[in-house]
Design an enzyme around this catalytic site. Structure first.
Site, PDB file in Angstrom:
ATOM      1  N   ASN A   1      44.616  32.699  49.475  1.00  0.00           N
ATOM      2  CA  ASN A   1      46.064  32.910  49.571  1.00  0.00           C
ATOM      3  C   ASN A   1      46.628  32.470  50.907  1.00  0.00           C
ATOM      4  OD1 ASN A   1      46.689  33.821  46.992  1.00  0.00           O
ATOM      5  ND2 ASN A   1      46.123  35.919  47.466  1.00  0.00           N
TER       6      ASN A   1
ATOM      7  N   HIS B   1      37.285  40.436  45.778  1.00  0.00           N
ATOM      8  CA  HIS B   1      38.517  39.866  45.232  1.00  0.00           C
ATOM      9  C   HIS B   1      38.205  38.838  44.155  1.00  0.00           C
ATOM     10  CE1 HIS B   1      42.328  37.247  45.833  1.00  0.00           C
ATOM     11  NE2 HIS B   1      42.496  38.115  44.860  1.00  0.00           N
TER      12      HIS B   1
ATOM     13  N   GLU C   1      35.939  36.426  46.427  1.00  0.00           N
ATOM     14  CA  GLU C   1      35.982  36.550  47.884  1.00  0.00           C
ATOM     15  C   GLU C   1      35.418  37.918  48.260  1.00  0.00           C
ATOM     16  OE1 GLU C   1      39.745  34.053  49.546  1.00  0.00           O
ATOM     17  OE2 GLU C   1      40.254  35.831  48.376  1.00  0.00           O
TER      18      GLU C   1
ATOM     19  N   SER D   1      44.395  41.696  46.713  1.00  0.00           N
ATOM     20  CA  SER D   1      44.602  40.301  47.111  1.00  0.00           C
ATOM     21  C   SER D   1      45.470  40.188  48.351  1.00  0.00           C
ATOM     22  CB  SER D   1      45.274  39.524  45.969  1.00  0.00           C
ATOM     23  OG  SER D   1      46.557  40.078  45.681  1.00  0.00           O
TER      24      SER D   1
END
Length: 475
Positions: free
Chosen positions: A194, A144, A156, A123
Site C-alpha cells: 500500500n 496481511h 505480508e 492493512s
C-alpha cells in the site's frame, strides 16, 4: 523456524469476505479452524459462503467433492472468543478500528496459551499500536492477506517494535506452508504494497491533471505498453474512489505530508460527486448498461506510408531522418537541442512480443512524413502508437521511476529488503515485474535521470530521488 503443525488449531475472528477466505485457506492447508464473529449469525453466513465458493470450484473441476467436504469438516463455528483457548494461532479480520482490535486481542490473550500466536490482518493500522497493551506483545504480528485470500499469493508478515523474531519467522513459515508467497516487513504506514503502490495511482492522476492524456489512453499505455494487468484508472474505479482516496489521505498524513503521497484533487472531486467507480455506476468511466466506452488515442497508419527503416521502440536508433531515443527524462525538444537533430522519444514498454502499444513524442522539427513513417514502422512490429505531448518521462517510464524510487526509499528505511519489495508488488498487486528489478534491468542511471528531470522541470519535491537510489547509481 518451522510452521505451525497441521494439528494446530487456527482461530479466525471476523467472518466477512476476508475472514472467511482466511478460514478456507487454513482449512485447506489441513488445520482445524474455529470461525467466530461478534455479529449474530455472521459466522454461520461466512461458513455458508465458503461452502458455496467450494461448490463452484467442484463444478468447474478444480476440486473434488471429497476435498470440498474435508475442508468444510475442518471449519467449526464458535460463539465466543473463549473457544480459542486451545488455538495455536488466532488471526483477526475485523473492522479497521484500533480500539476494537486492542479490546479483541486483550480478550484473546486472556484465554489463549502463552505459546499461541496472535495476528492481525490489518492493512492500515500500526501493528505496534495494536499490540501496545498486551502482556506479551512479542507474540503479536501482522499477517496481511490480500483479497480474495484463497487466490491472492502474497502475505505480508509485519513485525511491530515488540514482535519476537521467532514469532515472525513462524508466521512466515506458516504462510508459506499454506502455499503463499510471504515477505517480511516492518510496521510502517502502508507496509510494502500500500506504500509503493501509491505511485501507480498518484502518477496517473498527476498525468491526467497535466492533460498529458485521457484516462483510457493512460490506462492503455500502462496495460498494452508496460504490461500491467489493469490500468490505474480502471483499477481505481474497481477499488472505489472513496476507499482509494481515503488510503492516499491516510498514508499522506501518516508520513507527515510527504509530497510523494500527495492525494489528488481530481479524485476528491469524484468522491464529492458520488462517482465512486463500479459500485456507483460511474467513476472515470461510465458503467451504465449501453454506455459508450472510451478508447485510447491511437495514431492511424497513413495509406502509403513506408515504415521507417531501422526504427525500434526500445533502443537508440540514429537514422538519417531522425534520432529515436528511449526516454531518459529529457523532452524531445531538449534531446533535439543536445544532438542537434530531430528526435522522437519513446516511452517504456514491456518489450517486443509482450507490448502492443508504445507512446512517443516528437521534437517540433520532426516532419509529419517522418512521424507517419515511424508510426507505420511500429505497426509493422505489432505496436499501436500513441502520440503524447513532449513531456518529461512520458507515461510508463515516469510511473516505473516513481514505483522504483519508493521501493528504494522503503529499503533504505528498513521496511523490507529489495527482494521482498519486488515479490510483494508482483504477488500482491500483479505487477508484471518487480519495480526495483525492472529498474535495474533498464538501468538505474536512466531511472535517476528521469526523476531528476521531472524535479528540475516541475520544481515538485515529490520527484526528488531517494538517497538509496542515488547511491546505487554511484553518485
Amino acid at each position: 523456524m518451522a510452521a505451525i503443525g497441521k494439528s494446530g488449531v487456527v482461530g479466525i475472528v471476523g467472518a466477512g469476505t476476508m475472514g472467511a477466505g482466511i478460514a478456507q485457506l487454513a482449512a485447506a492447508a489441513g488445520h482445524p479452524v474455529l470461525l467466530y464473529d461478534a455479529w449474530d449469525g455472521a459466522a454461520e453466513k461466512g461458513r455458508a459462503r465458503i461452502a458455496k465458493g467450494l461448490e463452484g470450484l467442484v463444478k468447474r473441476g478444480r476440486m473434488t467433492e471429497a476435498e470440498s467436504a474435508a475442508i468444510m469438516a475442518r471449519i467449526a463455528v464458535v460463539t465466543n472468543p473463549e473457544a480459542f483457548a486451545g488455538a495455536a494461532l488466532a488471526i483477526e479480520a475485523v473492522v479497521e478500528d484500533l480500539e476494537v482490535k486492542r479490546k479483541l486481542f486483550a480478550q484473546l490473550e486472556a484465554v489463549m496459551g502463552d505459546d499461541a500466536i496472535l495476528a492481525t490482518n490489518t492493512s492500515s493500522i500500526s501493528v505496534t499500536a495494536i499490540a501496545r497493551d498486551l502482556r506479551r506483545p512479542g507474540r503479536f504480528a501482522g499477517m496481511h492477506f490480500f483479497n480474495p485470500a484463497p487466490v491472492m499469493k502474497l502475505v505480508e508478515v509485519i513485525s511491530g517494535v515488540a514482535t519476537d523474531a521467532a514469532v515472525a519467522a513462524t508466521v512466515f513459515a506458516t504462510a508459506e506452508a499454506w502455499g503463499k508467497v510471504a515477505v517480511h516487513a516492518k510496521s510502517t504506514p502502508g507496509f510494502i504494497v500500500n506504500r509503493v503502490a501509491r505511485a501507480y495511482y498518484a502518477e496517473a492522476l498527476r498525468l491526467y491533471e497535466e492533460r498529458v492524456a485521457d484516462p483510457a489512453t493512460l490506462d492503455a499505455l500502462m496495460t498494452e505498453g508496460a504490461g500491467f494487468r489493469m490500468g490505474p484508472f480502471a483499477l481505481m474505479d474497481l477499488i472505489g474512489h472513496d476507499v482509494n482516496y481515503a488510503v492516499s489521505q491516510s498514508v499522506f498524513s501518516a508520513y507527515y505530508q510527504e509530497p510523494r503521497f500527495r492525494p489528488s484533487v481530481v479524485q476528491l472531486e469524484l468522491v464529492n460527486a458520488g462517482r465512486l467507480g463500479r459500485k456507483s455506476g460511474r467513476g472515470f468511466f461510465d458503467y451504465a448498461e449501453g454506455a459508450a466506452q472510451p478508447v485510447a488515442v491511437t495514431e492511424t497508419v497513413e495509406t502509403g506510408a513506408v515504415p521507417l527503416e531501422g526504427a525500434a521502440a526500445d533502443r537508440v536508433c540514429d537514422l538519417p531522418a531522425v534520432r529515436i531515443h528511449p526516454t531518459d527524462g529529457r523532452t524531445a525538444r531538449m534531446l533535439a537541442r543536445d544532438f542537434a537533430r530531430p528526435v522522437i522519444v519513446t516511452d517504456l514498454t514491456a518489450g517486443l512480443g509482450i507490448a502492443t502499444r508504445v507512446g512517443f513524442a516528437a521534437s517540433p522539427d520532426v516532419p509529419d512524413r517522418v512521424v507517419a513513417e515511424f508510426v507505420a514502422a511500429m505497426g509493422a512490429q505489432g505496436l499501436s502508437a500513441t502520440r503524447l505531448p513532449d513531456w518529461p518521462g512520458l507515461v510508463a517510464m515516469r510511473t516505473l521511476a516513481m514505483l522504483a524510487n519508493e521501493g528504494f526509499e522503503a529499503v533504505m528505511q528498513g521496511v523490507a529488503d529489495e527482494t521482498a519489495v519486488d515479490a510483494a508488488m508482483v504477488n500482491g498487486v500483479n505487477y508484471p515485474r518487480g519495480p526495483m528489478g525492472w529498474a535495474r534491468a533498464i538501468g538505474l542511471g536512466r531511472v535517476l535521470a528521469v526523476l531528476d528531470s521531472l524535479q528540475a522541470l516541475t520544481g515538485d519535491p515529490r520527484y526528488r530521488a531517494s538517497l538509496a537510489l542515488r547511491l546505487a547509481v554511484g553518485g
